[in-house]
Design a protein around this motif. Sequence first.
Motif, PDB file in Angstrom:
ATOM      1  N   THR A  55       0.837  -1.159   0.060  1.00 51.71           N
ATOM      2  CA  THR A  55       0.281  -0.340   0.130  1.00 51.71           C
ATOM      3  C   THR A  55       0.598   1.385   0.203  1.00 51.71           C
ATOM      4  O   THR A  55       0.625   2.228  -0.742  1.00 51.71           O
ATOM      5  N   LYS A  56       1.627   1.641   0.431  1.00 53.75           N
ATOM      6  CA  LYS A  56       2.659   2.249   0.803  1.00 53.75           C
ATOM      7  C   LYS A  56       3.818   2.102   0.900  1.00 53.75           C
ATOM      8  O   LYS A  56       4.567   1.073   1.709  1.00 53.75           O
ATOM      9  N   GLY A  57       4.842   2.489   0.027  1.00 51.65           N
ATOM     10  CA  GLY A  57       6.231   1.992  -0.533  1.00 51.65           C
ATOM     11  C   GLY A  57       6.592   0.945  -1.141  1.00 51.65           C
ATOM     12  O   GLY A  57       7.593   0.768  -1.625  1.00 51.65           O
ATOM     13  N   LYS A  58       6.003   1.255  -1.667  1.00 50.73           N
ATOM     14  CA  LYS A  58       6.113   0.067  -2.950  1.00 50.73           C
ATOM     15  C   LYS A  58       7.251   0.197  -4.602  1.00 50.73           C
ATOM     16  O   LYS A  58       7.910   0.187  -4.971  1.00 50.73           O
ATOM     17  N   GLY A  59       6.755   1.366  -4.573  1.00 54.13           N
ATOM     18  CA  GLY A  59       7.268   2.795  -5.642  1.00 54.13           C
ATOM     19  C   GLY A  59       9.275   2.791  -5.187  1.00 54.13           C
ATOM     20  O   GLY A  59       9.926   2.027  -5.689  1.00 54.13           O
ATOM     21  N   SER A  60       9.042   2.659  -3.912  1.00 54.29           N
ATOM     22  CA  SER A  60      10.202   3.296  -3.324  1.00 54.29           C
ATOM     23  C   SER A  60      10.918   2.053  -3.137  1.00 54.29           C
ATOM     24  O   SER A  60      12.720   2.012  -3.743  1.00 54.29           O
ATOM     25  N   THR A  61      10.132   1.213  -2.708  1.00 52.51           N
ATOM     26  CA  THR A  61      11.407  -0.427  -2.637  1.00 52.51           C
ATOM     27  C   THR A  61      11.268  -0.872  -4.343  1.00 52.51           C
ATOM     28  O   THR A  61      12.899  -1.133  -4.248  1.00 52.51           O
ATOM     29  N   CYS A  62      11.014  -0.664  -4.955  1.00 54.86           N
ATOM     30  CA  CYS A  62      11.436  -0.831  -6.538  1.00 54.86           C
ATOM     31  C   CYS A  62      12.803  -0.285  -7.097  1.00 54.86           C
ATOM     32  O   CYS A  62      13.480  -0.514  -7.840  1.00 54.86           O
ATOM     33  N   ALA A  63      12.665   1.297  -6.409  1.00 54.16           N
ATOM     34  CA  ALA A  63      13.558   2.029  -6.677  1.00 54.16           C
ATOM     35  C   ALA A  63      14.793   2.014  -6.117  1.00 54.16           C
ATOM     36  O   ALA A  63      16.245   1.721  -6.321  1.00 54.16           O
ATOM     37  N   PHE A  64      14.918   1.393  -4.962  1.00 49.12           N
ATOM     38  CA  PHE A  64      16.038   0.847  -4.075  1.00 49.12           C
ATOM     39  C   PHE A  64      16.468  -0.456  -4.547  1.00 49.12           C
ATOM     40  O   PHE A  64      17.511  -0.075  -4.817  1.00 49.12           O
ATOM     41  N   THR A  65      15.506  -0.963  -4.865  1.00 45.56           N
ATOM     42  CA  THR A  65      15.976  -2.341  -5.954  1.00 45.56           C
ATOM     43  C   THR A  65      16.845  -2.539  -6.964  1.00 45.56           C
ATOM     44  O   THR A  65      17.774  -3.292  -7.091  1.00 45.56           O
ATOM     45  N   GLU A  66      15.664  -1.803  -8.035  1.00 48.79           N
ATOM     46  CA  GLU A  66      16.479  -1.276  -9.287  1.00 48.79           C
ATOM     47  C   GLU A  66      18.316  -0.473  -8.515  1.00 48.79           C
ATOM     48  O   GLU A  66      19.440  -1.198  -9.684  1.00 48.79           O
ATOM     49  N   ARG A  67      18.524   0.546  -8.298  1.00 54.67           N
ATOM     50  CA  ARG A  67      20.025   1.008  -8.123  1.00 54.67           C
ATOM     51  C   ARG A  67      20.533   0.110  -7.337  1.00 54.67           C
ATOM     52  O   ARG A  67      21.917  -0.608  -7.849  1.00 54.67           O
ATOM     53  N   ILE A  68      20.015  -0.596  -6.393  1.00 59.17           N
ATOM     54  CA  ILE A  68      21.299  -2.088  -6.109  1.00 59.17           C
ATOM     55  C   ILE A  68      22.170  -2.390  -6.985  1.00 59.17           C
ATOM     56  O   ILE A  68      23.303  -2.908  -7.104  1.00 59.17           O
ATOM     57  N   LEU A  69      21.407  -3.154  -7.561  1.00 60.09           N
ATOM     58  CA  LEU A  69      20.916  -4.495  -8.339  1.00 60.09           C
ATOM     59  C   LEU A  69      21.781  -3.454 -10.090  1.00 60.09           C
ATOM     60  O   LEU A  69      22.542  -4.404 -10.545  1.00 60.09           O
ATOM     61  N   ARG A  70      20.876  -2.424  -9.944  1.00 62.28           N
ATOM     62  CA  ARG A  70      22.418  -1.886 -11.660  1.00 62.28           C
ATOM     63  C   ARG A  70      24.113  -1.396 -11.046  1.00 62.28           C
ATOM     64  O   ARG A  70      24.649  -1.310 -11.810  1.00 62.28           O
ATOM     65  N   ASN A  71      23.827  -0.843  -9.895  1.00 64.98           N
ATOM     66  CA  ASN A  71      25.222  -1.283  -9.595  1.00 64.98           C
ATOM     67  C   ASN A  71      26.183  -2.299  -9.248  1.00 64.98           C
ATOM     68  O   ASN A  71      26.929  -2.058  -9.884  1.00 64.98           O
ATOM     69  N   TYR A  72      25.973  -3.393  -9.496  1.00 67.28           N
ATOM     70  CA  TYR A  72      26.219  -4.690  -9.741  1.00 67.28           C
ATOM     71  C   TYR A  72      26.217  -4.767 -11.217  1.00 67.28           C
ATOM     72  O   TYR A  72      27.308  -5.852 -11.469  1.00 67.28           O
ATOM     73  N   GLY A  73      25.747  -4.031 -12.286  1.00 71.67           N
ATOM     74  CA  GLY A  73      26.441  -3.819 -12.845  1.00 71.67           C
ATOM     75  C   GLY A  73      25.585  -4.477 -14.384  1.00 71.67           C
ATOM     76  O   GLY A  73      26.128  -5.121 -15.251  1.00 71.67           O
ATOM     77  N   PHE A  74      23.931  -4.989 -14.010  1.00 73.14           N
ATOM     78  CA  PHE A  74      22.704  -5.813 -14.255  1.00 73.14           C
ATOM     79  C   PHE A  74      22.039  -4.707 -15.376  1.00 73.14           C
ATOM     80  O   PHE A  74      22.071  -3.462 -14.989  1.00 73.14           O
ATOM     81  N   ARG A  75      21.728  -4.976 -16.789  1.00 77.23           N
ATOM     82  CA  ARG A  75      20.732  -3.808 -17.141  1.00 77.23           C
ATOM     83  C   ARG A  75      19.593  -4.430 -16.699  1.00 77.23           C
ATOM     84  O   ARG A  75      18.585  -5.285 -16.495  1.00 77.23           O
ATOM     85  N   THR A  76      18.520  -3.531 -15.793  1.00 77.50           N
ATOM     86  CA  THR A  76      17.272  -3.311 -15.274  1.00 77.50           C
ATOM     87  C   THR A  76      16.400  -2.533 -16.341  1.00 77.50           C
ATOM     88  O   THR A  76      17.020  -1.877 -16.819  1.00 77.50           O
ATOM     89  N   GLY A  77      15.376  -3.435 -15.974  1.00 75.49           N
ATOM     90  CA  GLY A  77      14.379  -2.828 -16.166  1.00 75.49           C
ATOM     91  C   GLY A  77      13.370  -2.935 -15.288  1.00 75.49           C
ATOM     92  O   GLY A  77      12.986  -3.253 -14.491  1.00 75.49           O
ATOM     93  N   PHE A  78      12.384  -1.155 -14.940  1.00 75.92           N
ATOM     94  CA  PHE A  78      11.953  -1.261 -14.180  1.00 75.92           C
ATOM     95  C   PHE A  78      10.705  -1.160 -14.328  1.00 75.92           C
ATOM     96  O   PHE A  78      10.550   0.647 -15.666  1.00 75.92           O
ATOM     97  N   TYR A  79       8.899  -1.568 -13.844  1.00 77.66           N
ATOM     98  CA  TYR A  79       7.732  -0.520 -14.395  1.00 77.66           C
ATOM     99  C   TYR A  79       7.076  -0.048 -13.267  1.00 77.66           C
ATOM    100  O   TYR A  79       7.185  -0.865 -12.692  1.00 77.66           O
ATOM    101  N   SER A  80       6.787   0.529 -13.587  1.00 73.34           N
ATOM    102  CA  SER A  80       6.414   1.183 -12.133  1.00 73.34           C
ATOM    103  C   SER A  80       4.822   2.403 -12.441  1.00 73.34           C
ATOM    104  O   SER A  80       4.334   2.371 -13.969  1.00 73.34           O
ATOM    105  N   SER A  81       3.832   2.675 -11.817  1.00 67.71           N
ATOM    106  CA  SER A  81       3.121   3.895 -12.035  1.00 67.71           C
ATOM    107  C   SER A  81       2.490   4.272 -10.688  1.00 67.71           C
ATOM    108  O   SER A  81       2.820   4.461  -9.450  1.00 67.71           O
ATOM    109  N   PRO A  82       2.005   5.701 -11.009  1.00 60.79           N
ATOM    110  CA  PRO A  82       1.722   6.640 -11.964  1.00 60.79           C
ATOM    111  C   PRO A  82       2.879   6.731 -12.963  1.00 60.79           C
ATOM    112  O   PRO A  82       3.694   7.490 -11.662  1.00 60.79           O
ATOM    113  N   HIS A  83       2.890   7.546 -13.561  1.00 64.10           N
ATOM    114  CA  HIS A  83       3.914   8.788 -14.071  1.00 64.10           C
ATOM    115  C   HIS A  83       4.052  10.110 -13.850  1.00 64.10           C
ATOM    116  O   HIS A  83       2.624  10.830 -13.448  1.00 64.10           O
TER     117      HIS A  83
END
Length: 560
Positions: A104-132
């Motif tokens: 309900t609260k914080g799922k977008g921020s959680t995804c943003a944190f996760t994406e950046r962690i794994l991108r820092n590892y050198g992985f090519r990330t895709g991230f789908y979120s809403s709304p824009h």
Amino acid sequence: MWRVGHLAYGFAVRLRKRNSLCALAGISFRTSSTKTAPLRTRMEYQDAVCTLNTLQTNASALEQIRQGRSNPQLQLQAMIGFIERSGLTVDKLDNLNIIHVTGTKGKGSTCAFTERILRNYGFRTGFYSSPHLVQVRERIRINGHPVGKELFAKYFWQVYGRLFETKEMNSETMPAYFRFLTILAFHVFLQEKVDLAIIEVGIGGAYDCTNIIRHPWVCGISSLGIDHTQILGDTIEKIAWQKGGIFKPGVPAFTVKQPEDAMRVLKDRAKEIGCSLQVCPSLVDYDSDCVPVTLGLAGQHQLPNASLALQLSHAWLKRKCLLGEKSLYSTCNLAPGLADTEWPGRNQTLKHGDITYYLDGAHTMRSMLACVQWFKETAAQHELNASGPVTRVLLFNSSGERDSAAMLKLLVPCHFDYAVFCPNITEAIASCNADQQNFNVSVDYMLTRCLDNESSWRLHNSSPQDQVSPQRLIGDAPCLVPEKNAETLVFPCILSSLQWIAQGKDSVLVNPDKTQLPVKPSVMAKAALLREATEIHVLITGSLHLVGGALKHLDPAMSI
């Protein structure tokens, strides 16, 4: 392609109907494209967005759907049909190595944190979120950046063309707006060969259209609360049941500390479905000997989101055979991603000269409580360094069926000098970007909601003898103002609100390209405190759509 272009005619007809309604409210819009889409090889981004907007459900039809409460299981099956018509299969989604996140609260921020962690590892990330916030392509990100306009248009027409060509074969329809974007995101991620895709649920979980994913690598549930009650149910237990619907057999799942009733339901769901469920530790429980744990996102409420992101990232890396069990509570390699995370519109601060904007898209009771705590602490720190008087302004709007009066009551202790209300209309009597057109809510409803919010604020701040009925002025006068000299104002759009608040002190808002609406002398007279203030602190909250509309004007780079 002829059929695709021809459909724009239908869009123009729908748009003219909506403009008629806007005219009744004294608001006019010029859109980027209302004519039949040109028959050219490469259709431009704005053409794609305008066509995408035809998939929005208009306000009256949306209400019928809500009242009818269509069978959610059938809706999920329909999504699978749309996927197949687009040229994909559900099995192909397994190649995306998905991290699926709801809450309900914080799922977008959680995804943003996760994406950046794994991108820092050198992985090519895709991230789908809403709304824009500003542009629809923000919803589909590659390596942390919104997919480019040319790529968005290219992939849009590929998917749209396949769906449109198959529409009449079996008397089927086109997918609605969010469904289409979900399909498009899957298509983009597969075509761009990402190493993993982080998928944020739209609403709920069990029957959300993202839940056609069958074999994610790991699932996460952020903090739960009461929201979207007409769809998910009116108790925390019902909502938890819906959220737990993203669990998959044998797929590890993680959650943060939840209310007792919600946690019990989540555990039951995990047992029923056949997956493990672990509760994330507090962030202070991690071994931070190597690197101090700092977050790129402000606010104490981000701490559990960061912990959940660490667990999701570790589980994904473990399956990728890059981490062992002993590194579970080590932040030496994972923590830098937390510090590098950016997520606009959430506890964001922008300083434009003497004006500081505090932007947070809080739209539930729990998120508004967190917003108030963040604003009070952050604004107080800034005000310690002020060389003179500081004026505080609230710019608020709330959409949907949320209890805006209750949220406004939480904001009272912030001691605002002004409370300004406006609909989620970016600008009036000006060019309007197709990215921020919303046909799901009528203009009349939005304006009425603003007046209700203004009345609620007065009730929370005034004694009974001071309460007056707001006056609705629509037509030649562009502003809606109360009858007596009060601390509340209602404007017809976001730009006019920001311009009045800034009183010429923000150079970004006095750009010649931005229309300056005429304002009554009586309204200008209310701005004495703003003109005399050494600094102006503006909290913009209540709706991510409001925050996005504000960022369109305050951060022009987001519109490029």
